[in-house]
Design a protein around this motif. Sequence first.
Motif, short mmCIF file in Angstrom:
data_model
loop_
_atom_site.label_atom_id
_atom_site.label_comp_id
_atom_site.label_asym_id
_atom_site.label_seq_id
_atom_site.Cartn_x
_atom_site.Cartn_y
_atom_site.Cartn_z
N ILE A 235 15.23 -64.64 -93.56
CA ILE A 235 15.47 -64.13 -92.22
C ILE A 235 14.63 -64.98 -91.27
O ILE A 235 13.40 -64.94 -91.30
CB ILE A 235 15.06 -62.65 -92.07
CG1 ILE A 235 15.60 -61.80 -93.23
CG2 ILE A 235 15.52 -62.12 -90.72
CD1 ILE A 235 17.10 -61.69 -93.30
N ASP A 236 15.31 -65.77 -90.46
CA ASP A 236 14.71 -66.69 -89.50
C ASP A 236 14.05 -67.88 -90.20
O ASP A 236 13.80 -67.87 -91.41
CB ASP A 236 13.74 -66.00 -88.55
CG ASP A 236 14.47 -65.23 -87.45
OD1 ASP A 236 15.60 -65.62 -87.11
OD2 ASP A 236 13.91 -64.25 -86.92
N ALA A 237 13.79 -68.92 -89.37
CA ALA A 237 13.24 -70.17 -89.90
C ALA A 237 12.06 -70.67 -89.09
O ALA A 237 11.66 -71.82 -89.23
CB ALA A 237 14.34 -71.25 -89.96
N GLY A 238 11.53 -69.81 -88.22
CA GLY A 238 10.30 -70.14 -87.52
C GLY A 238 10.32 -71.49 -86.83
O GLY A 238 11.30 -71.85 -86.16
N LEU A 239 9.24 -72.23 -87.01
CA LEU A 239 9.09 -73.58 -86.47
C LEU A 239 9.29 -74.60 -87.59
O LEU A 239 9.13 -74.27 -88.76
CB LEU A 239 7.69 -73.73 -85.86
CG LEU A 239 7.41 -72.83 -84.65
CD1 LEU A 239 5.92 -72.71 -84.42
CD2 LEU A 239 8.10 -73.39 -83.41
N PRO A 240 9.63 -75.85 -87.24
CA PRO A 240 9.91 -76.84 -88.30
C PRO A 240 8.79 -76.98 -89.32
O PRO A 240 9.05 -77.14 -90.52
CB PRO A 240 10.11 -78.13 -87.51
CG PRO A 240 10.62 -77.69 -86.18
CD PRO A 240 9.89 -76.40 -85.89
N GLY A 241 7.54 -76.91 -88.86
CA GLY A 241 6.41 -77.08 -89.76
C GLY A 241 6.21 -75.95 -90.75
O GLY A 241 5.41 -76.08 -91.69
N LEU A 242 6.93 -74.84 -90.59
CA LEU A 242 6.86 -73.78 -91.58
C LEU A 242 7.58 -74.15 -92.87
O LEU A 242 7.53 -73.40 -93.85
CB LEU A 242 7.44 -72.47 -91.02
CG LEU A 242 6.60 -71.75 -89.97
CD1 LEU A 242 7.25 -70.42 -89.59
CD2 LEU A 242 5.18 -71.51 -90.45
N TRP A 243 8.22 -75.31 -92.89
CA TRP A 243 8.85 -75.80 -94.12
C TRP A 243 7.84 -75.85 -95.26
O TRP A 243 8.13 -75.45 -96.38
CB TRP A 243 9.46 -77.17 -93.88
CG TRP A 243 10.12 -77.76 -95.08
CD1 TRP A 243 9.63 -78.74 -95.90
CD2 TRP A 243 11.42 -77.43 -95.62
NE1 TRP A 243 10.52 -79.03 -96.91
CE2 TRP A 243 11.62 -78.25 -96.75
CE3 TRP A 243 12.41 -76.53 -95.24
CZ2 TRP A 243 12.78 -78.18 -97.51
CZ3 TRP A 243 13.57 -76.46 -96.00
CH2 TRP A 243 13.74 -77.28 -97.12
N ARG A 244 6.65 -76.34 -94.96
CA ARG A 244 5.61 -76.43 -95.99
C ARG A 244 5.20 -75.03 -96.45
O ARG A 244 4.99 -74.80 -97.65
CB ARG A 244 4.40 -77.19 -95.46
CG ARG A 244 3.29 -77.40 -96.49
CD ARG A 244 2.21 -78.30 -95.95
NE ARG A 244 2.71 -79.65 -95.71
CZ ARG A 244 1.97 -80.64 -95.23
NH1 ARG A 244 0.69 -80.41 -94.91
NH2 ARG A 244 2.49 -81.84 -95.05
N ASP A 245 5.08 -74.09 -95.52
CA ASP A 245 4.75 -72.71 -95.88
C ASP A 245 5.84 -72.12 -96.76
O ASP A 245 5.54 -71.38 -97.71
CB ASP A 245 4.59 -71.86 -94.62
CG ASP A 245 3.52 -72.38 -93.69
OD1 ASP A 245 2.50 -71.70 -93.52
OD2 ASP A 245 3.71 -73.47 -93.12
#
Length: 238
Positions: free
Chosen positions: A29-39
């Motif tokens: 649900i949702d994809a936040g900001l691009p840098g949350l890819w690592r999270d």
Amino acid sequence: MKLAPNLHRIGNDIVAAYLVDTPDGITLIDAGLPGLWRDLQKELASLEKSPSDIRGLVLTHGDSDHIGFAERLRREYDVPVFVHAADADRARTGKKPKVSTPPMRAGAAVGFFAYALRKNGIRTRYVREVTEMHDGDALDLPGSPTIIAMPGHSPGSVAVHVPAVDAVFVGDALTTRHVLTGAAGPQPAPFTDDPQLALESLDRLAGIQASWVLPGHGTPWQGSPADIAAAVRGREAR
């Protein structure tokens, strides 16, 4: 971060996205900001899973701080990205109306924008292909999410009800942390297209049975959707 069995959050109280983990695969649900890819990768690894286990990404609306890594996930892993039809163009192009500048407190606002920069918020890639959804849709995804239209923050804002994890995900239909002032507690979200309509849409939460209400910004709420909707209305009335 594990919130409950089969329910996880990535990000933090500034910007968050969520995972529903089931034996049939994962729904995001949702994809936040691009840098949350690592999270995301770290959370998946903790579950002994990978992006190939994700069956779909459901967007609560099409704003840039909710679609962060959506295009990467779609392009690299062929994960379908679902968004309400009224926000499909927003997710594909980033076009949105100008709204009045909300109140700010310097420390909180600087913290929000600094976090967005660290998480590559200025490098958001819009979603080239989306699957449109509508009010009342029951998606054929793990957890069987149901879509509840919540227009106001944007025309296609939705809540996503997933009874399998006893949760409703509300995006920016409300917030529990104002990203520009730092004020905590249930309240309307900033940068809302139509604030009055957003308040009226909170009525749609009243009949939902869930123990978790999960916003895109702020602390997860443990309690009924009806109670948090009433709390937002009460704060606004004051």
